[in-house]
Design a protein around this motif. Structure first.
Motif, short mmCIF file in Angstrom:
data_model
loop_
_atom_site.label_atom_id
_atom_site.label_comp_id
_atom_site.label_asym_id
_atom_site.label_seq_id
_atom_site.Cartn_x
_atom_site.Cartn_y
_atom_site.Cartn_z
N PHE A 155 81.67 19.84 -52.10
CA PHE A 155 80.99 21.07 -51.68
C PHE A 155 80.78 21.00 -50.16
O PHE A 155 79.80 20.42 -49.69
CB PHE A 155 79.64 21.23 -52.40
N ALA A 156 81.71 21.56 -49.41
CA ALA A 156 81.70 21.42 -47.95
C ALA A 156 80.53 22.17 -47.33
O ALA A 156 80.10 23.22 -47.83
CB ALA A 156 83.01 21.93 -47.37
N ASP A 157 80.02 21.63 -46.22
CA ASP A 157 78.97 22.30 -45.47
C ASP A 157 79.51 23.55 -44.79
O ASP A 157 80.70 23.65 -44.46
CB ASP A 157 78.39 21.37 -44.42
N GLY A 158 78.61 24.50 -44.52
CA GLY A 158 79.02 25.75 -43.90
C GLY A 158 79.68 25.57 -42.55
O GLY A 158 80.67 26.24 -42.25
N TRP A 159 79.16 24.66 -41.72
CA TRP A 159 79.75 24.47 -40.40
C TRP A 159 81.18 23.94 -40.50
O TRP A 159 82.03 24.28 -39.68
CB TRP A 159 78.89 23.53 -39.55
N GLU A 160 81.45 23.11 -41.54
CA GLU A 160 82.80 22.60 -41.71
C GLU A 160 83.76 23.72 -42.11
O GLU A 160 84.91 23.77 -41.64
CB GLU A 160 82.82 21.49 -42.78
N GLY A 248 63.32 25.78 -35.28
CA GLY A 248 63.72 24.43 -34.94
C GLY A 248 64.97 24.04 -35.68
O GLY A 248 65.44 24.72 -36.60
N GLY A 249 65.54 22.92 -35.27
CA GLY A 249 66.76 22.44 -35.91
C GLY A 249 67.98 23.20 -35.45
O GLY A 249 67.95 24.03 -34.54
N SER A 250 69.09 22.92 -36.10
CA SER A 250 70.35 23.56 -35.77
C SER A 250 71.19 23.66 -37.03
O SER A 250 70.82 23.16 -38.09
CB SER A 250 71.11 22.75 -34.70
N TRP A 251 72.33 24.30 -36.86
CA TRP A 251 73.26 24.49 -37.98
C TRP A 251 73.61 23.15 -38.63
O TRP A 251 73.55 23.01 -39.86
CB TRP A 251 74.50 25.15 -37.42
N LYS A 252 73.97 22.17 -37.83
CA LYS A 252 74.40 20.88 -38.36
C LYS A 252 73.23 19.92 -38.59
O LYS A 252 73.39 18.93 -39.30
CB LYS A 252 75.40 20.23 -37.40
N ASP A 253 72.09 20.20 -38.00
CA ASP A 253 70.94 19.29 -38.09
C ASP A 253 69.69 20.12 -38.41
O ASP A 253 68.88 20.40 -37.53
CB ASP A 253 70.77 18.52 -36.78
N PRO A 254 69.51 20.52 -39.67
CA PRO A 254 68.45 21.47 -40.03
C PRO A 254 67.06 20.84 -40.12
O PRO A 254 66.42 20.84 -41.18
CB PRO A 254 68.92 22.01 -41.38
N VAL A 255 66.59 20.30 -39.02
CA VAL A 255 65.23 19.76 -38.94
C VAL A 255 64.34 20.89 -38.43
O VAL A 255 64.27 21.15 -37.22
CB VAL A 255 65.17 18.53 -37.99
#
Length: 625
Positions: A155-160, A248-255
């Motif tokens: 199940f690939a991540d959206g950014w990928e 906060g956070g980002s697409w690849k780093d959802p903190v």
């Protein structure tokens, strides 16, 4: 137990996957008539007379929140006044696949036009925390063999996925020609030059011989029509316009660390919310999850892709896998055929086939087989409900989260963190089914069951305009063909096409999506075959020295009659379902029903199109100089 996989020592999915029957309760334990009554009662609580009209297009002061792009700055450019061969309206998978198939036909003077800031379509816009493909990436991500790409996990991540869209665009020579942050405002046929004038909000007048409507099925966000939505003074956005500057956070780093002092509400509990809720709940001071209808959610086995498995694959493996997936969702595995997908999507068919295999594959009438399938449906859904009990500590919350409907009434989902999120003290489920949605909004928050909840942020996980009328989904005011006829008038009573891709009186205009014909369980495979058929017609116009290709009225009428004769009546099953886009929000006989059954099936449909392409006269269309 849900899914058993044979794993390699490093935890990756092994080359050989053994997919067992899930541990469902025996049919004898279930009171199926009582369950049917329960399902009907739960459906009736949620039915709304307005159907899809309960959702609204963003308008007035809300429109800026949804028309703008929070991810990519708008680049200034001069207006274009040019002639091209093909304008592809859309730069998601549909538009990219259209460009790919056109290039295979030798047609390269094309442009993708999209209001987004880059390639990807829904995968460009959806950057909410936790966004992943929710079915098998090895099937969903198209042309893997052609591009030499392999998803990093099941199940690939959206950014990928978005990065893969960009790679495809570059590989197929589409990237440098695309027009982004460009809204099409009108498409008008000009008989004097036999071209379409495609005019945009950037002042462009692009005169195209052919236009392909490749906007996909999830391109226009929709909002629930909540009374008072304009009165709310706090922050709000749709999940497809996620604002990481606020959370906060980002697409690849959802903190989402900026939510530590924020009270948040999320409206909706479908595929998007199921992925986002665990992240919001982890970081927010308080999270309210507003649920009209729960989803059916299994566990998600998502190991990394095993390089040894990749090395073992033979040419043609992806088409074989997609065919296996389609069988496991819509048909039955043949004796000895293994389920290659092994997740929630294929569970019902897999379980039934395992039972029949244990019985020595008895001969069954169609009525007997359908009865067995129906019983397994109830067994699988009971397993889902028992999974809720096992994972959610508060019994009242667990009861509200249980899905009471047939297996394919809503999109089957998988997630390992959603149910445990409700064990957090700061996460509260609010059932809004008694008022068939959120009662109303106020300046400070929302009202449910007469109680006002103050929140700093309202997140709308309310999906896209999937089954609404065409003009609302396309968002283009003017689309006129020969004689000034509007496509919206031409299709006032629903679509009428030749092969689902072209209609009479609109020469050189083609359509992609779920319109008329068989459906494939892999959305991108469906779009790729539509693109193949469209590109063939355009390529044939080139080979014949024609300016354009047009469907004849007789060809359209004959094909519409063919579809009617081959249509599977799904109305009884859909009428029993809780409202969702799978059954067009409970509407009866909607003009733009999303999934209309085709009796002969996908393989027969694809063969019919391939056979037609071999005919010398190509009946139903004309090529005009």
């Amino acid at each position: 137990m849900a899914i058993v996989l044979e794993e390699s020592p490093n935890g990756e999915v092994g080359k050989h996957m053994t997919c067992q029957k899930t541990d469902v309760p025996p049919a004898e334990e279930l009171d199926i008539p009582a369950l049917k009554a329960k399902y009907r009662a739960e459906r009736d609580k949620r039915l709304r007379r307005e159907g899809g009209e309960q959702y609204v297009r963003p308008t007035d002061d809300l429109s800026d929140n949804y028309a703008h792009d929070p991810f990519t700055p708008v680049a200034e450019r001069d207006a274009l006044n040019e002639e091209i061969d093909v304008a592809i309206l859309g730069a998601g998978f549909s538009g990219i696949l259209a460009g790919y198939q056109l290039h295979k036909q030798g047609v390269t003077n094309v442009r993708n036009i999209d209001h987004a800031g880059g390639f990807g379509g829904v995968w460009y816009w959806n950057r909410y925390p936790g966004v992943q493909c929710d079915n098998d990436s090895y099937c969903y991500m198209p042309l893997l063999e052609e591009t030499g790409y392999m998803p990093s996990k099941k199940f690939a991540d959206g950014w990928e996925i978005q990065a893969y869209c960009q790679k495809m665009a570059e590989d197929f020579d589409l990237a440098d020609k695309a027009l982004f942050h460009t809204l099409v405002e009108s498409i008008v046929w000009d008989e004097t030059i036999k071209r379409w004038h495609v005019k945009t909000n950037r002042g462009d007048d692009i005169k195209a011989r052919f236009v392909i409507m490749a906007g996909g099925v999830m391109n226009m966000p929709k909002l629930p029509g909540i009374p008072g939505i304009h009165d709310y003074k706090g922050k709000m956005f749709h999940t497809s316009r996620w604002e990481h500057d606020y959370t906060g956070g980002s697409w690849k780093d959802p903190v989402l660390d900026k939510l530590a002092d924020k009270r948040v509400a999320i409206v909706g509990t479908g595929a998007t919310s199921v992925q986002a809720v665990p992240y919001i709940g982890k970081y927010a001071k308080q999270l309210y999850v507003l649920q009209r209808t729960p989803s059916n959610i299994d566990e998600r086995p998502n190991p990394p892709t095993d390089p040894d498995w990749v090395a073992s694959l033979k040419p043609g493996w992806q088409q074989e896998r997609m065919a296996n997936f389609h069988t496991g969702v819509q048909h039955m595995f043949a004796p000895g055929e293994e389920d290659q997908i092994c997740d929630i999507w294929t569970e019902l068919v897999r379980n039934l086939c395992k039972d029949l295999e244990a019985e020595g594959w008895p001969e069954l009438t169609m009525e007997e087989l359908m009865a067995r399938r129906e019983a397994m449906d109830f067994q699988v859904m009971e397993r889902m409900r028992r999974r809720v009990d096992a994972l959610v500590e508060d019994k009242e919350t667990a009861e509200a989260l249980k899905p009471w409907f047939r297996f394919m009434c809503k999109r089957p989902l998988s997630n390992n963190e959603y149910y445990p999120a409700f064990n957090r003290p700061n996460v509260k489920l609010i059932d809004v089914s008694p008022t068939q949605g959120v009662e109303r909004m106020t300046e400070k928050g929302f009202v449910a069951d007469g109680v006002e909840y103050e929140v700093d942020l309202m997140v709308f996980a309310s999906g896209f305009e999937v089954t609404s009328d065409l003009k609302r989904r396309w968002g283009i005011d003017t689309v006129t063909g020969r004689g000034g006829e509007s496509i919206y008038d031409h299709w006032e009573n629903g679509p009428s096409t030749m092969h689902g891709v072209i209609t009479d009186n609109f020469p050189g205009m083609f359509y992609m999506g779920y319109i008329q014909g068989a459906t494939n369980s892999s959305t991108t495979e469906q779009f790729n075959r539509q693109a193949e058929h469209i590109a063939f017609m355009i390529g044939e116009a080139e080979r014949r020295g024609a300016q354009t290709v047009a469907a004849t009225k007789e060809g359209v009428e004959a094909y519409v009659q063919h579809c009617r004769e081959n249509e599977v009546d799904m109305s009884e099953f859909q009428a029993e379902c809780t409202p969702s886009y799978f059954n067009n929000e409970g509407e009866k006989n909607p003009k733009w029903a999303l999934f209309k059954g085709y009796m002969a099936g996908w393989d027969a449909f694809r063969d019919m199109l391939a056979d037609w392409r071999k005919l010398p006269d190509l009946p139903g269309v004309t090529f005009e100089s």
